[in-house]
Design an enzyme around this catalytic site. Structure first.
Site, short mmCIF file in Angstrom:
data_model
loop_
_atom_site.label_atom_id
_atom_site.label_comp_id
_atom_site.label_asym_id
_atom_site.label_seq_id
_atom_site.Cartn_x
_atom_site.Cartn_y
_atom_site.Cartn_z
CB THR A 124 58.69 11.96 49.00
OG1 THR A 124 59.19 11.26 50.24
CG2 THR A 124 58.16 10.51 48.24
CG HIS A 131 56.68 4.63 48.01
ND1 HIS A 131 56.89 6.60 48.41
CD2 HIS A 131 55.29 4.54 48.62
CE1 HIS A 131 56.35 6.55 48.96
NE2 HIS A 131 55.18 6.33 49.78
N GLY A 146 59.60 1.10 57.08
CA GLY A 146 58.25 1.44 56.88
C GLY A 146 57.54 0.51 57.27
C1 FNR Z 1 54.74 5.26 52.79
N1 FNR Z 1 55.72 5.82 52.76
C2 FNR Z 1 56.25 6.74 52.78
N2 FNR Z 1 56.96 7.65 52.55
C3 FNR Z 1 57.29 8.67 52.01
O1 FNR Z 1 58.06 9.41 51.18
N3 FNR Z 1 55.72 9.77 52.65
C4 FNR Z 1 54.39 8.76 53.33
O2 FNR Z 1 53.79 9.78 53.03
C5 FNR Z 1 55.28 8.30 52.94
N4 FNR Z 1 53.56 6.42 53.47
C6 FNR Z 1 53.32 5.88 53.65
C7 FNR Z 1 52.20 4.61 54.11
C8 FNR Z 1 52.30 3.60 54.45
C9 FNR Z 1 51.36 2.74 54.30
C10 FNR Z 1 53.85 2.88 53.76
C11 FNR Z 1 53.89 1.42 53.53
C12 FNR Z 1 55.12 3.87 53.27
C13 FNR Z 1 57.17 4.94 51.84
C14 FNR Z 1 58.29 4.46 53.41
O3 FNR Z 1 58.53 6.05 53.62
C15 FNR Z 1 59.27 3.72 52.99
O4 FNR Z 1 59.60 3.77 51.92
C16 FNR Z 1 58.51 2.19 52.20
O5 FNR Z 1 57.95 1.80 53.67
C17 FNR Z 1 60.20 1.27 52.57
O6 FNR Z 1 59.39 -0.06 52.03
P1 FNR Z 1 59.55 -0.82 53.27
O7 FNR Z 1 60.27 -0.24 54.63
O8 FNR Z 1 58.03 -0.87 53.86
O9 FNR Z 1 59.30 -2.88 52.54
#
Ligand code: FNR
Length: 390
Positions: free
Chosen positions: A171, A284, A338
């Site tokens: 990421t 994200h 997510g």
């Molecule tokens: C995330 N996301 C995320 N991404 C990542 O690479 N490592 C992580 O630990 C997290 N933690 C995280 C916590 C929460 C509560 C959310 C909502 C999101 C981002 C996630 O992988 C993803 O990119 C997004 O959630 C995509 O968007 P949608 O599907 O939530 O709209």
């Protein structure tokens, strides 16, 4: 079919199939701080809203009299045969949503053939989550420490490899957490809670443990809040690594590497030059930079530029099966989701996650069937099925 046949027998579902209700079902159950964490976004929420609006700018235009039995949802991503073009996005600290946490999500993914991605900020260790995911396909997401902590990065990669994680998602957009008013208002940083639940990967890491002992003379359990702070500073160092540092990851990870958080054609091309196998076009979910362009807006030009060289994946803003159709048609080989599954975890634990994944796949399947699209292969599912409507 499973969902329909239950309906035909009059068996009422345990959870709603209305995707627009999942957020409020989770909100009812969660403490305000946990709800604020999952629902929260950067700044004024503009990026989040842009993500949602971007899906409405495309409409599906169905074809008629196309004869086929069953939609083929299988796809090949990172050299792996996937049953469905859907992947569970990495989300940290799942224990704040439900005690089933990472293990429950991993099992739900395994049960419906959707690969699971474990976050570096997980509330379970790399090994624990792997055991729960069993035969299910699993990936590891890396919050990449700065190069001064290469020993810790190497240790995480070795553990992930040994525990059967098949691809590394790095990421790039979160070397520090974004400006998130909801979390600030609740004075809530899940990684620095006294019970330190978002730092399990660090606390179970032998290299981190011995470094911490050297620095403080204490075991992590003897000074949890200091240890949690130290770990958070390592995985969110505040400074990004550079493109030139990717060689280091390639040396230490024997398998596909995916760069998560790509938003420009220029960076997508750099990813190709760097020799990685995939990218996730993602902002994200709107949680990092406010006022950003929607990821879906950038997807077509990025897919056109590099889609024949590496696997282009997508996330940010998907809420339903029709959204998945649009992202695949605009060039993604598979999508990550997510929040929808996190809401499912909150309202129903492992069963809730399974419900959400099955609903998304069920609607995806039916939308394609009813639009005359026999498969998710580019020859069938492409921009011909969409019209830009605003
Ligand atoms: C995330 N996301 C995320 N991404 C990542 O690479 N490592 C992580 O630990 C997290 N933690 C995280 C916590 C929460 C509560 C959310 C909502 C999101 C981002 C996630 O992988 C993803 O990119 C997004 O959630 C995509 O968007 P949608 O599907 O939530 O709209």
């Amino acid at each position: 079919q499973e969902i329909y046949s239950k309906g035909l027998k009059g068996i009422k579902p345990r959870f709603s199939f209305d995707v627009t209700q999942w957020g409020s079902m989770a909100k009812e159950i969660l403490p305000a701080s946990a709800w604020g964490y999952v629902h929260g976004n950067a700044g004024t929420r503009e990026t989040y809203e842009n993500n949602r609006k971007s899906f409405k700018k495309w409409a599906i235009v169905p074809n008629r009299l196309v004869k086929f039995d069953k939609v083929d949802l299988t796809t090949k991503v990172l050299g792996l045969e996937l049953n469905n073009p859907l992947i569970i996005a990495p989300v940290g600290v799942l224990q704040i949503f439900h005690e089933d946490k990472e293990g429950g999500v991993a099992k739900a993914g395994g049960n419906v053939n959707v690969p699971y991605t474990l976050s570096t900020a997980a509330a379970s260790s790399i090994e624990e989550a792997a055991e729960a995911s069993g035969d299910g396909l699993r990936f590891f997401q890396l919050y990449w420490p700065s190069r001064g902590h290469d020993d810790i990065t190497i240790s995480m990669l070795k553990r992930a490899k040994a525990a059967g994680y098949r691809a590394l998602f790095v990421t790039l957009d979160t070397y520090i957490l974004g400006w998130r008013p909801d979390d600030e208002n609740h004075a809530y940083n899940p990684f620095l809670r006294p019970d330190a639940i978002g730092v399990e990967i660090g606390f179970s890491d032998p290299v981190f443990r011995s470094k911490f002992k050297q620095m403080t003379g204490k075991q992590v359990e003897e000074d949890m809040s200091n240890a949690a702070r130290t770990w958070s500073q390592i995985v969110f160092p505040g400074v990004s690594n550079g493109w030139e540092d990717l060689d280091f990851l390639k040396q230490h990870w024997d398998g596909p590497i995916v760069l998560k958080g790509i938003q420009t054609v220029a960076d997508a091309k750099k990813a190709v030059s760097a020799g990685v196998q995939g990218i996730v076009v993602s902002n994200h979910g709107g949680r990092q930079v406010d006022g950003c362009i929607a990821s879906l807006e950038m997807l077509p030009e990025i897919a056109d530029a590099v889609g024949d060289k590496i696997d282009v994946l997508f996330d940010s803003g998907i809420t339903c099966g029709a959204d998945i159709v649009k992202a695949l048609a605009l060039g993604a080989k598979a999508v990550l989701v997510g929040r929808p599954y996190v809401y499912g975890l909150a309202f129903g634990g492992q069963d809730g996650v399974e419900h959400v994944l099955k609903s998304l796949l069920g609607e995806l399947d039916l939308s394609l069937q009813l639009s005359g699209v026999p498969s998710v292969n580019k020859k069938h599912l492409n921009r011909d099925i969409l019209r830009r409507v605003e």
